[in-house]
Design a protein around this motif. Sequence first.
Motif, PDB file in Angstrom:
ATOM      1  N   HIS A 141      74.163   6.570 -72.083  1.00  0.00           N
ATOM      2  CA  HIS A 141      72.969   6.102 -71.371  1.00  0.00           C
ATOM      3  C   HIS A 141      72.559   7.099 -70.307  1.00  0.00           C
ATOM      4  O   HIS A 141      71.391   7.483 -70.210  1.00  0.00           O
ATOM      5  CB  HIS A 141      73.247   4.737 -70.733  1.00  0.00           C
ATOM      6  CG  HIS A 141      72.045   4.084 -70.135  1.00  0.00           C
ATOM      7  ND1 HIS A 141      71.445   4.527 -68.962  1.00  0.00           N
ATOM      8  CD2 HIS A 141      71.299   3.019 -70.536  1.00  0.00           C
ATOM      9  CE1 HIS A 141      70.409   3.766 -68.682  1.00  0.00           C
ATOM     10  NE2 HIS A 141      70.296   2.830 -69.613  1.00  0.00           N
ATOM     11  N   GLY A 142      73.496   7.496 -69.437  1.00  0.00           N
ATOM     12  CA  GLY A 142      73.202   8.489 -68.417  1.00  0.00           C
ATOM     13  C   GLY A 142      72.877   7.927 -67.054  1.00  0.00           C
ATOM     14  O   GLY A 142      73.118   8.580 -66.037  1.00  0.00           O
ATOM     15  N   ARG A 143      72.323   6.713 -66.974  1.00  0.00           N
ATOM     16  CA  ARG A 143      72.005   6.096 -65.675  1.00  0.00           C
ATOM     17  C   ARG A 143      72.056   4.577 -65.837  1.00  0.00           C
ATOM     18  O   ARG A 143      71.045   3.889 -65.877  1.00  0.00           O
ATOM     19  CB  ARG A 143      70.630   6.547 -65.171  1.00  0.00           C
ATOM     20  CG  ARG A 143      70.330   6.065 -63.751  1.00  0.00           C
ATOM     21  CD  ARG A 143      69.050   6.674 -63.203  1.00  0.00           C
ATOM     22  NE  ARG A 143      68.778   6.165 -61.876  1.00  0.00           N
ATOM     23  CZ  ARG A 143      67.950   5.135 -61.622  1.00  0.00           C
ATOM     24  NH1 ARG A 143      67.320   4.537 -62.633  1.00  0.00           N
ATOM     25  NH2 ARG A 143      67.741   4.718 -60.392  1.00  0.00           N
ATOM     26  N   LEU A 144      73.259   4.047 -65.918  1.00  0.00           N
ATOM     27  CA  LEU A 144      73.480   2.617 -66.147  1.00  0.00           C
ATOM     28  C   LEU A 144      73.594   1.931 -64.785  1.00  0.00           C
ATOM     29  O   LEU A 144      74.674   1.670 -64.272  1.00  0.00           O
ATOM     30  CB  LEU A 144      74.756   2.412 -66.973  1.00  0.00           C
ATOM     31  CG  LEU A 144      74.940   1.042 -67.623  1.00  0.00           C
ATOM     32  CD1 LEU A 144      73.795   0.729 -68.562  1.00  0.00           C
ATOM     33  CD2 LEU A 144      76.254   0.986 -68.371  1.00  0.00           C
ATOM     34  N   VAL A 145      72.451   1.647 -64.186  1.00  0.00           N
ATOM     35  CA  VAL A 145      72.368   1.058 -62.843  1.00  0.00           C
ATOM     36  C   VAL A 145      71.785  -0.345 -62.955  1.00  0.00           C
ATOM     37  O   VAL A 145      71.247  -0.732 -64.006  1.00  0.00           O
ATOM     38  CB  VAL A 145      71.501   1.946 -61.919  1.00  0.00           C
ATOM     39  CG1 VAL A 145      72.176   3.286 -61.685  1.00  0.00           C
ATOM     40  CG2 VAL A 145      70.120   2.150 -62.515  1.00  0.00           C
ATOM     41  N   PRO A 146      71.876  -1.172 -61.888  1.00  0.00           N
ATOM     42  CA  PRO A 146      71.316  -2.536 -61.966  1.00  0.00           C
ATOM     43  C   PRO A 146      69.836  -2.576 -62.312  1.00  0.00           C
ATOM     44  O   PRO A 146      69.370  -3.550 -62.899  1.00  0.00           O
ATOM     45  CB  PRO A 146      71.579  -3.082 -60.554  1.00  0.00           C
ATOM     46  CG  PRO A 146      72.787  -2.346 -60.074  1.00  0.00           C
ATOM     47  CD  PRO A 146      72.657  -0.972 -60.649  1.00  0.00           C
ATOM     48  N   GLU A 147      69.053  -1.527 -61.960  1.00  0.00           N
ATOM     49  CA  GLU A 147      67.638  -1.534 -62.290  1.00  0.00           C
ATOM     50  C   GLU A 147      67.388  -1.476 -63.791  1.00  0.00           C
ATOM     51  O   GLU A 147      66.302  -1.854 -64.257  1.00  0.00           O
ATOM     52  CB  GLU A 147      66.923  -0.354 -61.627  1.00  0.00           C
ATOM     53  CG  GLU A 147      66.901  -0.410 -60.105  1.00  0.00           C
ATOM     54  CD  GLU A 147      68.088   0.271 -59.461  1.00  0.00           C
ATOM     55  OE1 GLU A 147      67.922   0.903 -58.423  1.00  0.00           O
ATOM     56  OE2 GLU A 147      69.210   0.166 -60.018  1.00  0.00           O
ATOM     57  N   ASN A 148      68.379  -1.018 -64.585  1.00  0.00           N
ATOM     58  CA  ASN A 148      68.203  -0.855 -66.025  1.00  0.00           C
ATOM     59  C   ASN A 148      68.899  -1.946 -66.825  1.00  0.00           C
ATOM     60  O   ASN A 148      69.121  -1.782 -68.029  1.00  0.00           O
ATOM     61  CB  ASN A 148      68.718   0.521 -66.468  1.00  0.00           C
ATOM     62  CG  ASN A 148      67.794   1.640 -66.034  1.00  0.00           C
ATOM     63  OD1 ASN A 148      66.594   1.439 -65.898  1.00  0.00           O
ATOM     64  ND2 ASN A 148      68.351   2.823 -65.815  1.00  0.00           N
ATOM     65  N   VAL A 149      69.291  -3.041 -66.188  1.00  0.00           N
ATOM     66  CA  VAL A 149      69.868  -4.200 -66.879  1.00  0.00           C
ATOM     67  C   VAL A 149      68.921  -5.367 -66.672  1.00  0.00           C
ATOM     68  O   VAL A 149      68.671  -5.783 -65.542  1.00  0.00           O
ATOM     69  CB  VAL A 149      71.276  -4.533 -66.347  1.00  0.00           C
ATOM     70  CG1 VAL A 149      71.807  -5.785 -67.015  1.00  0.00           C
ATOM     71  CG2 VAL A 149      72.217  -3.362 -66.586  1.00  0.00           C
ATOM     72  N   LEU A 150      68.371  -5.888 -67.768  1.00  0.00           N
ATOM     73  CA  LEU A 150      67.337  -6.919 -67.720  1.00  0.00           C
ATOM     74  C   LEU A 150      67.870  -8.205 -68.343  1.00  0.00           C
ATOM     75  O   LEU A 150      68.552  -8.166 -69.377  1.00  0.00           O
ATOM     76  CB  LEU A 150      66.088  -6.450 -68.475  1.00  0.00           C
ATOM     77  CG  LEU A 150      64.883  -7.388 -68.470  1.00  0.00           C
ATOM     78  CD1 LEU A 150      64.187  -7.348 -67.123  1.00  0.00           C
ATOM     79  CD2 LEU A 150      63.905  -6.991 -69.574  1.00  0.00           C
ATOM     80  N   VAL A 151      67.555  -9.341 -67.717  1.00  0.00           N
ATOM     81  CA  VAL A 151      67.819 -10.663 -68.283  1.00  0.00           C
ATOM     82  C   VAL A 151      66.468 -11.259 -68.655  1.00  0.00           C
ATOM     83  O   VAL A 151      65.651 -11.554 -67.776  1.00  0.00           O
ATOM     84  CB  VAL A 151      68.559 -11.570 -67.274  1.00  0.00           C
ATOM     85  CG1 VAL A 151      68.838 -12.928 -67.889  1.00  0.00           C
ATOM     86  CG2 VAL A 151      69.861 -10.924 -66.821  1.00  0.00           C
ATOM     87  N   ASP A 152      66.208 -11.397 -69.980  1.00  0.00           N
ATOM     88  CA  ASP A 152      64.886 -11.849 -70.398  1.00  0.00           C
ATOM     89  C   ASP A 152      64.758 -13.357 -70.247  1.00  0.00           C
ATOM     90  O   ASP A 152      65.678 -14.048 -69.802  1.00  0.00           O
ATOM     91  CB  ASP A 152      64.585 -11.399 -71.832  1.00  0.00           C
ATOM     92  CG  ASP A 152      65.534 -12.032 -72.857  1.00  0.00           C
ATOM     93  OD1 ASP A 152      66.225 -13.007 -72.517  1.00  0.00           O
ATOM     94  OD2 ASP A 152      65.566 -11.552 -74.005  1.00  0.00           O
ATOM     95  N   ARG A 153      63.597 -13.894 -70.620  1.00  0.00           N
ATOM     96  CA  ARG A 153      63.321 -15.310 -70.396  1.00  0.00           C
ATOM     97  C   ARG A 153      64.178 -16.220 -71.255  1.00  0.00           C
ATOM     98  O   ARG A 153      64.303 -17.411 -70.968  1.00  0.00           O
ATOM     99  CB  ARG A 153      61.838 -15.572 -70.673  1.00  0.00           C
ATOM    100  CG  ARG A 153      60.914 -14.870 -69.680  1.00  0.00           C
ATOM    101  CD  ARG A 153      59.453 -15.155 -69.978  1.00  0.00           C
ATOM    102  NE  ARG A 153      58.591 -14.511 -69.006  1.00  0.00           N
ATOM    103  CZ  ARG A 153      57.258 -14.571 -69.042  1.00  0.00           C
ATOM    104  NH1 ARG A 153      56.656 -15.247 -70.021  1.00  0.00           N
ATOM    105  NH2 ARG A 153      56.540 -13.946 -68.123  1.00  0.00           N
TER     106      ARG A 153
END
Length: 704
Positions: free
Chosen positions: A132-144
């Motif tokens: 991935h290269g940048r696995l930060v909280p901004e790139n983890v999504l919880v959809d509806r």
Amino acid sequence: MPNSIRPGDVLADRYRLVDLLTESEGGRFWRAHDGVLERHVALHVIGADDERAPGLLEAARRSATILDRRLLRVLDADQVDGLCFVVNEWGSGRSLDIMLVDEGPLGARRAAWLVSEVAASIAVAHDAGVAHGRLVPENVLVDRNGAIRVIGFSVDAALRGLPAGRPSTDVSDLGGLLYAALTGRWPGASPSDVTPAPQEHGRVLRPRQVRAGIPRPLDALCDEVVNPYPSHGSLRSAHDLSTARGIGDYLRDFVGDTTGMAEAEAASAPVHRQPETVAFAPLPDRPAPSGDAAAEVPPAPDATPEDAAPTPAPAPAPPPEPTVVRLAPPAVPADSTPEPIAESAESSPEPPASPAPTTPPPSAASEPTLVAVPVPPAGPGDADPSPDGPDNREARTDPDAGQPRDVPVEQPTQAGLPIFDDENDDVSWLTARTEKAPPPPPFEPPPERPLFAPDPADGRPVRTPRPGAVTTSTGDFWPWESSSSTGTGVTPISDEDDDDEVPGRSWLRLAGAIAAGLLLLVAVVVAYNLGRGKTPLGAEPDSSRPSASSPSAEATLPAVITGVSAQDFDPQGDPPDENPDLVPLALDGNPSTAWRTMTYDQNFGPGGLKTGVGLVLDLGESTSVSSVDLTTVGAATGVSVYVTDTVPTGVRGLTPAARGSVKPRGRITLDEPVTGRYVTVWLTSLPTVEGRYRGEIAEVAVRG
């Protein structure tokens, strides 16, 4: 980058720009509409002349090879009209950093499940050789729907100008994601906008030091992964924490059954409802008051004048007639005939004006009492249905005069008591007494107790009771004692029965307290002397006794293996050389000379350029190895020891026989002796030298 693009423009004759979401570092992130597939997509745009453009297209091609349901896939990438763009699936939900701001740290099981889903997706990508290269909280999504989606796979790092990601960096970021979900702080190697985690002496604090109540298995996992050189390796020895798949398996074991986790996550998401208009039902009309007066109902706010006219209330129903209950007397003769218990006032025959009794009138004791049950008072316009008016009086026959007269009817009160007859279904009332009960007799005052014992002039001895003695009451008040001549059976107390206190008992107690204090003082002095390294009496220890550094102590250690040769070991370097000309200085027996590494701008580890360098010691033949003695230069140096039968080509996949830290001299002892020919001394953490990092080994020796 051309500035003419704006909402409504169409790129590549297919993607119509809808909303500009973010703009930073010369790139723009749009929500666009795909005219071919008729759906929304995410579109990243930079200028075609941007130095990041070739890397962005290459990252998009790598990401497109990964097929996993949790990834927002790359759908298209191209250069058109001086623009370089990448198209991804559109995801709708909340990212982990927004969740931490809105809700605070997550629960332990919820956080472990979320990171385990991310780890499963990363493991699929690592199997295909893509990071991935940048696995930060901004790139983890919880959809509806509560599903976990990973954003910006390989593309986000390329947009920020970062080099191609490495699996070790993703593994470190997985530990950082779990740390952030539990504490709300970010400790990972990749840059993030989440508040950094606190550190102490270069080490990130454990999650339990930041937030109380975190389970120990998750706390240990974060410490092992986030801090690359932990002081203990118990978790790594039992679990594979160097890969994303191993971390995912560990977290799934902690979570257990994941059924319903996605549904619960979807239910916990905030729901935005449209405003609703609430209509209340009209209030009912108030009931009309009783009586002849008409009740007027206030008109409703939207009523017409005709509706607002007062409506007369219906006439109230006539109140029920009072019921006459005949109460039986307390005692009834056996030969008497009982009369009916209750009869209606309407059916009661009127008493004759001049009765002619044939039998003598009954006595007052046997005369039944008639009681009229009270009814609610009528309204002002109600007619009095009773023949005697509203006084609740009843026509009775006076047995003495023979003429009817009005007698007030006794009403049952709270003091009355109903009496039920089960055989005849009779109910009678036991009325309260009319006279007050006499007061209880006064208490007799206790006999006066004299203040002083009188002079025993009458010959009676004064009694001095013994503690715990049982005496017999004689009727005389203490402190006198009656003699046996009075007939009470009590023998006078003689002087021989008096027990004096044991002489010297208080002195014995005082001596015991003093002895206990002296013993406590001696114990404190002995502990203080031993703490200073002296004998219990404070003298200097005998220097003739063998110490840990004496030859006799050294004789108990395994012997140093001789005939050892060494070579530098840098499998991750290009070229793979690490000052090979200085290697003999680590075996020359002179601590003033040393082999040293190159000088690095970053320390080793997942966030550094390398994971380590070291020396490979050739023992000449397969030998049992129990420990390695090291002398280093500078601050503490992290060391891992590997024992193999073949020359190693790298440390990946090898299990260290021991780990430790050396400053500046120490011994790395293996938990159990390991047999092998080649001993690899792998430096995993270097001390700082003028703001940079460099390690030195002055002497190394293998014992076995």
